[in-house]
Design an enzyme around this catalytic site. Structure first.
Site, mmCIF file in Angstrom:
data_model
loop_
_atom_site.group_PDB
_atom_site.id
_atom_site.type_symbol
_atom_site.label_atom_id
_atom_site.label_comp_id
_atom_site.label_asym_id
_atom_site.label_seq_id
_atom_site.Cartn_x
_atom_site.Cartn_y
_atom_site.Cartn_z
ATOM 1 N N ARG A 1 0.849 -1.205 0.000
ATOM 2 C CA ARG A 1 0.000 0.000 0.000
ATOM 3 C C ARG A 1 0.881 1.251 0.000
ATOM 4 O O ARG A 1 0.592 2.233 -0.688
ATOM 5 C CB ARG A 1 -0.934 -0.007 1.221
ATOM 6 C CG ARG A 1 -1.957 -1.139 1.208
ATOM 7 C CD ARG A 1 -3.044 -0.946 2.244
ATOM 8 N NE ARG A 1 -2.565 -1.022 3.615
ATOM 9 C CZ ARG A 1 -2.474 -2.132 4.333
ATOM 10 N NH1 ARG A 1 -2.805 -3.304 3.788
ATOM 11 N NH2 ARG A 1 -2.064 -2.106 5.595
ATOM 12 N N LYS B 1 -12.915 14.452 4.824
ATOM 13 C CA LYS B 1 -14.023 13.943 4.013
ATOM 14 C C LYS B 1 -14.894 13.004 4.827
ATOM 15 O O LYS B 1 -14.385 12.208 5.615
ATOM 16 C CB LYS B 1 -13.487 13.196 2.791
ATOM 17 C CG LYS B 1 -14.578 12.868 1.763
ATOM 18 C CD LYS B 1 -14.204 11.728 0.829
ATOM 19 C CE LYS B 1 -14.489 10.394 1.470
ATOM 20 N NZ LYS B 1 -14.511 9.286 0.485
ATOM 21 N N GLU C 1 -20.046 15.126 1.504
ATOM 22 C CA GLU C 1 -20.286 14.159 0.424
ATOM 23 C C GLU C 1 -21.558 13.338 0.649
ATOM 24 O O GLU C 1 -21.536 12.289 1.273
ATOM 25 C CB GLU C 1 -19.095 13.203 0.287
ATOM 26 C CG GLU C 1 -19.273 12.182 -0.835
ATOM 27 C CD GLU C 1 -18.098 11.224 -0.975
ATOM 28 O OE1 GLU C 1 -18.168 10.342 -1.856
ATOM 29 O OE2 GLU C 1 -17.125 11.350 -0.214
ATOM 30 N N LYS D 1 -19.191 17.540 -2.353
ATOM 31 C CA LYS D 1 -18.813 16.418 -3.216
ATOM 32 C C LYS D 1 -20.054 15.568 -3.497
ATOM 33 O O LYS D 1 -20.312 14.584 -2.829
ATOM 34 C CB LYS D 1 -17.711 15.571 -2.560
ATOM 35 C CG LYS D 1 -17.247 14.407 -3.424
ATOM 36 C CD LYS D 1 -16.062 13.662 -2.821
ATOM 37 C CE LYS D 1 -15.647 12.485 -3.682
ATOM 38 N NZ LYS D 1 -14.449 11.787 -3.172
#
Length: 337
Positions: free
Chosen positions: A46, A137, A178, A220
């Site tokens: 990752r 977010k 979002e 978003k």
């Protein structure tokens, strides 16, 4: 709350010709991506993959910020530089995904969910800001079909989004708000338009109740597309027209910008839809992208676990195409070029 700093950060996040790279996949989600290219889902892989993305020469010309997973925010690149410092050195703003994923919403339709993560969020935000994060977010998920969405799902998710946004601004962090209406069903674009209108109106009402500074957020949302299983798919022009109609009806002009999610669209569709909206012009907010899969899929496949240069080339191409779409200057012929 430092209103000027929040606004300046939000404006920078939606700067003309630039958008956000959503590299905030959870360990489980990135594992599914790695399975597709037969790469083992371990921290070292990752780290290597995200190091490739963040060290793509020139990607910062089209990328204003990167949304990171918690593990990645505290990771270092292969050269020992913390990823947040690496991004800052390129003029790219580091951000962080702060929600804890979705859980079933009891009392709604069976597939409806509520996003968790408010408990202890204020303390986590302080830690994230110290580590370099300047925006955050939180994703709320709205499903269409089988009686969904219910008022409970709309209201509960909108309230959680607003509470998260208020906590972010108190911590000096710009919240990405979002509310995603999923495109997985058989619904028409008209149904998507109706539901997206509903959730956006509820979200902005809740933001008002929570005293959230609109000049210090980035929205978003999903685009108004047909459900994947709908026999009649809306074309690029229709998607652009419907999406702009909803945004003009629901999003105050005080919001600096809107960074769309791709939501399962193909790479080209996500770019073409964004470009069509920006070609319409005369909009009160900057329209740009906050794509995950639509920016990374080609790079992931090209990388394949070993080919770093091919992965960087694919990443830069998609970043450049979407940067042009954010200006309304994309053309399909540029994909072949």
């Amino acid at each position: 709350m430092n209103e000027k700093l929040l606004n300046a950060t939000a404006v920078a996040m939606v700067a003309p010709g630039k958008g956000l790279l959503a590299a905030d996949e959870s360990t489980g989600t990135i594992g599914k991506r790695f399975d597709s290219i037969k790469v083992e889902n371990v921290e070292a892989n990752r780290q290597t993959y995200r190091d490739m993305l963040f060290n793509t020469p020139g990607f910062e010309q089209h990328t204003s910020g990167v949304i990171l997973f918690e593990e990645t925010l505290f990771q270092k690149g292969l050269d020992g530089t913390p990823f947040s410092k690496l991004l800052e050195s390129k003029g790219v703003i580091p951000g962080i995904k702060v929600d804890k994923g979705v859980k079933p919403l009891f009392g709604g339709a069976p597939e409806e969910t509520i996003t968790e993560g408010l408990d202890g969020l204020a303390e986590r935000l302080a830690k994230y800001r110290e580590a370099g994060a300047r925006f955050a977010k939180w994703r709320a998920v709205i499903t269409i079909g089988n009686g969904a969405p219910s008022h409970s799902a709309i209201h509960t998710n909108a309230h959680a989004l607003a509470r998260y946004a208020a906590l972010c601004q108190d911590a000096g962090i710009v919240p990405i708000v979002e509310p995603e209406v999923l495109m997985d069903g058989d619904n028409t674009a008209q149904k998507n338009e109706d539901v997206t209108t509903w959730i956006l109106k509820e979200v902005f009402q809740e933001l008002y109740f929570q005293n959230v500074l609109l000049e210090g957020i980035v929205l978003k949302p999903n685009m108004i597309v047909s459900g994947k299983k709908c026999p009649t798919q809306a074309g690029h022009a229709e998607v652009a027209e419907r999406t702009l109609r909803v945004l003009k009806r629901c999003v105050p002009s005080a919001v600096p910008g809107i960074a769309f999610l791709s939501g399962g669209q193909s790479d080209i569709d996500a770019t073409a839809h964004l470009d069509a909206m920006n070609k319409a012009g005369n909009l009160p907010w900057n329209l740009t992208f906050s794509y995950g899969r639509a920016l990374q899929a080609a790079a992931l496949k090209a990388w394949g676990g070993t080919n770093v240069e091919a992965g960087k080339k694919a990443h830069l191409h998609r970043a450049k195409m979407n940067g042009l779409a954010a200006l309304g200057k994309w053309d399909a012929s540029l994909e072949k070029a």
